[in-house]
Structures are given as structure tokens and as C-alpha cells.
Write an enzyme that holds these catalytic residues in place. Structure first.
Site, PDB file in Angstrom:
ATOM      1  N   ASP A  96       6.304  -1.762 -10.015  1.00 54.59           N
ATOM      2  CA  ASP A  96       5.076  -2.528  -9.834  1.00 54.59           C
ATOM      3  C   ASP A  96       4.078  -2.271 -10.956  1.00 54.59           C
ATOM      4  OD1 ASP A  96       6.065  -3.452  -7.394  1.00 54.59           O
ATOM      5  OD2 ASP A  96       5.167  -1.788  -6.280  1.00 54.59           O
ATOM      6  N   ARG A 135       5.012   4.213  -2.350  1.00 59.47           N
ATOM      7  CA  ARG A 135       3.549   4.321  -2.277  1.00 59.47           C
ATOM      8  C   ARG A 135       3.065   4.314  -0.833  1.00 59.47           C
ATOM      9  NH1 ARG A 135       1.460  -0.321  -6.076  1.00 59.47           N
ATOM     10  NH2 ARG A 135      -0.547   0.433  -5.267  1.00 59.47           N
ATOM     11  N   ARG A 166      12.947  -2.922 -10.386  1.00 52.29           N
ATOM     12  CA  ARG A 166      11.658  -3.415 -10.862  1.00 52.29           C
ATOM     13  C   ARG A 166      10.535  -2.512 -10.372  1.00 52.29           C
ATOM     14  NH1 ARG A 166      12.062  -9.520  -8.773  1.00 52.29           N
ATOM     15  NH2 ARG A 166      12.823  -8.350  -6.969  1.00 52.29           N
TER      16      ARG A 166
END
Length: 272
Positions: free
Chosen positions: A64, A209, A62
Site C-alpha cells: 500500500d 496494519r 502489492r
């Protein structure tokens, strides 16, 4: 396309794997959510129209909100009979311009887009110049601070191996534990662009990130490369760098056992 044949007529379901490419800027991430547009919702709606029955898909990982996908992989089960050309082009016809189905093929019932994956590969792209991007807005991260890619690469090597990445997971991360095995983490500059490539068996929420934000702190000369090891060992998200923007992150490839014979992933993004 031929008519579908349903299980009630004696035809069992078949499992199909597909590649998905998308720009994530308009979506609240991959996962289907109430009251928010998602890539998964769009893909399932498109494939349901081709199949003429509701389709639910499982993805390799998945992503973001705002994160892009070049090599996302999905699978779904269907009793409908379509040729692979029909699934790929028919599904893409019903998708918005920023999502496409790049390949389709039947797979064995034991194939699982998430559980069968061996490694996942991400690329983070930073435009490093005094002026913010215009035509690349939403497709790259940007900072005006001069970054030293060699310092960033040196710091990144502290992340290799099987380690506890608590310092690099989001506070809201729902993973059962923070242990992940990073097999590659490279940083290189090409003109005004800096490319961070990270490969691991799996990733935590915001992990890439947060790695990017910590390495940008090192690259700006605000911390030494060895600081990355200190952040890792602290097992405390608050001691690390910022969470870098989603715009620069791309899911570029997923590795599976060769026995499944899936198509090769596309080349990772590179800008000039």
C-alpha cells in the site's frame, strides 16, 4: 551492455527474476495507477530503458501507499540479452534514490513471482516513547502510550492457523475470500522499539496494519489479550482496533521452492 536481440530475429524471450528494495513514503503503493506515482511504474520505466522495449513486471505482493519493501520479488519476460549485472545496476541507475534493484537472475518459464510464492513475511516497527520520531519519520510507526509487548504477543497467538480474517481486512479489499493461513506472529520489544513479525501464505488488504492496530490496543491495556480471539471470530472489521499507520510496515521476505535457487532475503529492519 550488449545490444538486445528481439524475438522477430528468432530469439525467444527469457524470464528474469529480481529483488526490489524501496522506501514507500513518496509513492501511492506498489501498483501502477493513473495520476499517481508508484513503485511499479518507476521500476518498469527503468527496466524498459535497459531493455530498449516496454517491460511489464509481476510482483510477489502489492504494498500500500507508504509501505516499504526490503524483499520484494518481481519477474518479467524479455527478448533483450543483457548480463545480470547489467539488468541490476543498469536498472538501478534509472531509478530514484529510494528504489533499488538488489539482485537479478534468469529463472525457469514456470516461475511466477506471485503464484510461485509459498509464504510472505512482514515486519511492523513501532517506536514507543513519549516523543515522536524525527530522523525515523516515515520509517516507523509511533505511539506515546506505553505498550506491553508480552501482552501483545499473547494476544497475537490467537491469529495462528488457517482462519477467516474478515475482521482484519480493509473494507475495500478485493480478495475473493478472507481465509488465510498465518504461520508466525511474534511481538518483541528492544529498547524503545516494538517489532511485530507476521508470516502467512498470503495477506489481505491492510491485514498486517489492522493486526498491528488491534495488538496496540491490547498492549496499551485497553483490552485483554483474549479480545483478539473475539475480534477474529466476529468476522466484522468494525469491532477491531484502528488501522495502524503505513510507515511502520515492511515487506521483508518471500519464500519460494528451493528449486528456483533465489538469493536469500535481506535481514529485516532493526533500529537502535
Amino acid at each position: 551492455m550488449t545490444e538486445s536481440v528481439h524475438a522477430s530475429n528468432g530469439t525467444s524471450s527469457m524470464r528474469i527474476a529480481m529483488g526490489v528494495e524501496y522506501l514507500g513514503g513518496r509513492y501511492a503503493g506498489w501498483q501502477q495507477q493513473h495520476h499517481c506515482d508508484s513503485v511499479q511504474a518507476r521500476v518498469e520505466a527503468a527496466l524498459s530503458r535497459v531493455a530498449d522495449h516496454p517491460v511489464q513486471v509481476v510482483c510477489a505482493g502489492r504494498t500500500d501507499a507508504g509501505v516499504h519493501g526490503l524483499g520484494q520479488v518481481i519477474h518479467f519476460d524479455t527478448p533483450a540479452r543483457r548480463n545480470m549485472h547489467g539488468w541490476r545496476l543498469g536498472g538501478t541507475t534509472y531509478l530514484p534514490d529510494d528504489i533499488a534493484l538488489t539482485w537479478a537472475q534468469p529463472v525457469a518459464p514456470m516461475f511466477d513471482a506471485r503464484r510461485s510464492a509459498l509464504q510472505r513475511h512482514y515486519r511492523y516497527v513501532i517506536l514507543n516513547r513519549p516523543v515522536r520520531p524525527a530522523w525515523l519519520h516515515g520509517q516507523v510507526a509511533w505511539t506515546w502510550k506505553p505498550l506491553d509487548a508480552q501482552r501483545m504477543h499473547a494476544g497475537a497467538q490467537h491469529l495462528l492457523g488457517e482462519r477467516d480474517f474478515t475482521s482484519f481486512r480493509a473494507v475495500a479489499c478485493q480478495a475473493a475470500h478472507a481465509w488465510r493461513e498465518v504461520t508466525r506472529v511474534d511481538v518483541a520489544r528492544d529498547g524503545d522499539f516494538i517489532y511485530l513479525d507476521v508470516s502467512a501464505n498470503a495477506f489481505l488488504h491492510h491485514m498486517v496494519r489492522n493486526i498491528a492496530g488491534t495488538l496496540m490496543t491490547v498492549g496499551a491495556g485497553e483490552r485483554p489479550p483474549d479480545w483478539v480471539a473475539e475480534v477474529l471470530s466476529a468476522r466484522d472489521r468494525t469491532v477491531g482496533g484502528m488501522t495502524a499507520p503505513a510507515a511502520g510496515l515492511y515487506m521483508v521476505a518471500v519464500d519460494y521452492p528451493e528449486a528456483f535457487r533465489l538469493p536469500a532475503p535481506p535481514a529485516p529492519p532493526r533500529f537502535a
